[in-house]
Design a protein around this motif. Sequence first.
Motif, PDB file in Angstrom:
ATOM      1  N   UNK A 108       0.824  -1.232   0.006  1.00  0.00           N
ATOM      2  CA  UNK A 108       0.050   0.161  -0.155  1.00  0.00           C
ATOM      3  C   UNK A 108       0.879   1.444  -0.148  1.00  0.00           C
ATOM      4  N   UNK A 109       2.091   1.353   0.767  1.00  0.00           N
ATOM      5  CA  UNK A 109       3.084   2.415   0.672  1.00  0.00           C
ATOM      6  C   UNK A 109       3.281   2.874  -0.734  1.00  0.00           C
ATOM      7  N   UNK A 110       3.393   2.053  -1.714  1.00  0.00           N
ATOM      8  CA  UNK A 110       3.767   2.178  -2.895  1.00  0.00           C
ATOM      9  C   UNK A 110       3.031   3.209  -3.439  1.00  0.00           C
ATOM     10  N   UNK A 111       1.719   3.494  -3.225  1.00  0.00           N
ATOM     11  CA  UNK A 111       0.698   4.420  -3.860  1.00  0.00           C
ATOM     12  C   UNK A 111       1.069   5.989  -3.364  1.00  0.00           C
ATOM     13  N   UNK A 112       2.377   5.972  -2.541  1.00  0.00           N
ATOM     14  CA  UNK A 112       2.509   7.111  -2.022  1.00  0.00           C
ATOM     15  C   UNK A 112       3.735   7.807  -2.781  1.00  0.00           C
ATOM     16  N   UNK A 113       3.972   7.382  -3.802  1.00  0.00           N
ATOM     17  CA  UNK A 113       5.070   7.901  -4.510  1.00  0.00           C
ATOM     18  C   UNK A 113       4.363   8.884  -5.580  1.00  0.00           C
ATOM     19  N   UNK A 114       3.987  10.098  -4.845  1.00  0.00           N
ATOM     20  CA  UNK A 114       3.059  10.885  -5.538  1.00  0.00           C
ATOM     21  C   UNK A 114       3.936  11.715  -6.873  1.00  0.00           C
ATOM     22  N   UNK A 115       5.252  11.791  -6.704  1.00  0.00           N
ATOM     23  CA  UNK A 115       6.005  12.495  -7.779  1.00  0.00           C
ATOM     24  C   UNK A 115       6.282  11.684  -9.209  1.00  0.00           C
ATOM     25  N   UNK A 116       5.843  10.525  -9.165  1.00  0.00           N
ATOM     26  CA  UNK A 116       5.714   9.698 -10.233  1.00  0.00           C
ATOM     27  C   UNK A 116       5.307  10.398 -11.560  1.00  0.00           C
ATOM     28  N   UNK A 117       5.990  10.486 -12.669  1.00  0.00           N
ATOM     29  CA  UNK A 117       5.472  11.072 -13.916  1.00  0.00           C
ATOM     30  C   UNK A 117       5.333   9.677 -14.851  1.00  0.00           C
ATOM     31  N   UNK A 118       6.035   8.787 -14.803  1.00  0.00           N
ATOM     32  CA  UNK A 118       6.153   7.374 -15.440  1.00  0.00           C
ATOM     33  C   UNK A 118       5.979   6.188 -14.555  1.00  0.00           C
ATOM     34  N   UNK A 119       5.021   5.444 -14.667  1.00  0.00           N
ATOM     35  CA  UNK A 119       5.021   4.030 -13.931  1.00  0.00           C
ATOM     36  C   UNK A 119       4.845   3.037 -14.774  1.00  0.00           C
ATOM     37  N   UNK A 120       5.608   1.910 -14.801  1.00  0.00           N
ATOM     38  CA  UNK A 120       5.439   0.908 -15.824  1.00  0.00           C
ATOM     39  C   UNK A 120       5.608  -0.482 -14.908  1.00  0.00           C
ATOM     40  N   UNK A 121       4.491  -1.257 -14.771  1.00  0.00           N
ATOM     41  CA  UNK A 121       4.395  -2.200 -13.949  1.00  0.00           C
ATOM     42  C   UNK A 121       3.872  -3.583 -15.109  1.00  0.00           C
ATOM     43  N   UNK A 122       4.102  -3.075 -16.259  1.00  0.00           N
ATOM     44  CA  UNK A 122       3.457  -4.174 -17.132  1.00  0.00           C
ATOM     45  C   UNK A 122       4.131  -5.392 -17.335  1.00  0.00           C
TER      46      UNK A 122
END
Length: 308
Positions: free
Chosen positions: A160-174
């Motif tokens: 759940x902590x992961x969704x705290x990365x509020x500066x992300x512009x690119x997120x690729x978990x594909x």
Amino acid sequence: MDGSCNIVLFIFVWLLTLSNVDLCICNASSEVQCIPIEQDALLKMKRHLSDPSNRLASWSPHENCCNWALVVCHNITGHVLELHLTSPPPFEFINGETIYETSVFGGEVHPSLLDLKHLNYLDLSGNYFGDMQIPNFLGLMSSLTYLNLSDAGFGGSIPIQFWNLSNLIYLDLGRNYNLEGSIPHQIGKLTNLQYLDLGDNDFNGSFPHQIGNLSNLHYLDLRGNEFSGSIPHQIGNLSNLHYLDLRGNEFSGSIPHQIGNLSNLINLHLGNRLLSISVENLRSILTLSSLQYLELGYVNLSNTFDWL
Ligand SMILES: *[C@@H]1O[C@H](CO)[C@@H](O)[C@H](O)[C@H]1NC(C)=O
Ligand SMILES: *[C@@H]1O[C@H](CO)[C@@H](O)[C@H](O)[C@H]1NC(C)=O
Ligand SMILES: *[C@@H]1O[C@H](CO)[C@@H](O)[C@H](O)[C@H]1NC(C)=O
Ligand SMILES: *[C@@H]1O[C@H](CO)[C@@H](O)[C@H](O)[C@H]1NC(C)=O
Ligand SMILES: *[C@@H]1O[C@H](CO)[C@@H](O)[C@H](O)[C@H]1NC(C)=O
Ligand SMILES: *[C@@H]1O[C@H](CO)[C@@H](O)[C@H](O)[C@H]1NC(C)=O
Ligand SMILES: *[C@@H]1O[C@H](CO)[C@@H](O)[C@H](O)[C@H]1NC(C)=O
Ligand SMILES: *[C@@H]1O[C@H](CO)[C@@H](O)[C@H](O)[C@H]1NC(C)=O
Ligand SMILES: *[C@@H]1O[C@H](CO)[C@@H](O)[C@H](O)[C@H]1NC(C)=O
């Protein structure tokens, strides 16, 4: 004869002097020094990674880490800004044969990474971490703006902590295939995201309507999961979207008419066997002026044709 020889010699010496000056300037800007704490953090990280083809050979305690392979430092402060620990596909085609190589990284991603306080670019794509969970500590790396964990063999649910990365512009978990569980409403906190790829995993449940908060999104790929329930109509708020891929999920009900408002869409993939589309809706989508590619796959058109 003697005269012209002297001139040539003079020019040669003058050029040499010039190039010395150049070298001196180069020296001044390229000798950025690695921060010792950060160098130690990377060395610790290396010890916990498996690196079968020794691609991290240059990561030596006796070498300035700003000169190591796959590391980028700030050109003035020397802080580590980027780690390019991606691996190419583990096979190549040579003379019609497939040659497999084992050059991918694996093992453990060590929390010593937390000492890289200025890291903004982390690419671990194309590796194989044996279905390991995405480590909790990654959610504390708030300086990240680019995170690529695609095709890296991560599995399980996302901490759940992961969704705290509020500066992300690119997120690729594909293309991790075994990432699972539902996506929490906290995804609405990643308001800087422009690129989000969750495709080809095992995510399920309904997709949170807080997606409507991510108004900077250009690229949204949810393909090939098991998302169910209706498509949140708040997707219609994402007016910057030019790529939207929802195909191959278990979405049901009708396609929200708000999709017909996404005037920047170029690529739209909707194929979901339980979805249906109304004739008005199809018409509004077909009038999107920027649309170049529309895929309806197994969308249920029976209602539409009743109307026609
Ligand atoms: C070139 O680098 C050396 C050490 O790496 C440094 O002592 C020297 O001052 C540098 N030259 C200039 C012009 O900065
Ligand atoms: C340092 O990097 C920035 C961009 O990252 C660049 O604009 C700048 O010219 C660089 N400075 C030097 C001295 O190389
Ligand atoms: C992530 O890495 C993969 C493989 O290296 C690449 O194809 C993909 O474009 C990258 N994603 C982003 C957002 O750059
Ligand atoms: C996420 O960040 C918020 C503050 O933005 C903080 O209160 C919360 O504890 C953090 N959650 C986790 C799990 O780290
Ligand atoms: C939407 O984004 C704002 C910041 O722009 C944030 O304060 C809010 O909590 C987010 N809402 C949701 C539902 O995530
Ligand atoms: C989603 O999958 C998990 C297992 O990964 C399961 O426990 C859960 O019940 C599923 N939820 C839904 C809504 O299908
Ligand atoms: C979507 O946009 C409308 C205005 O067009 C706004 O009222 C609404 O709050 C937005 N919803 C979300 C989830 O951002
Ligand atoms: C598109 O948005 C406008 C206002 O921004 C609204 O009046 C209209 O109904 C919307 N159309 C669709 C298909 O959602
Ligand atoms: C397609 O839609 C029609 C009309 O709503 C319905 O009768 C039919 O069962 C649907 N087919 C599938 C495969 O869901």
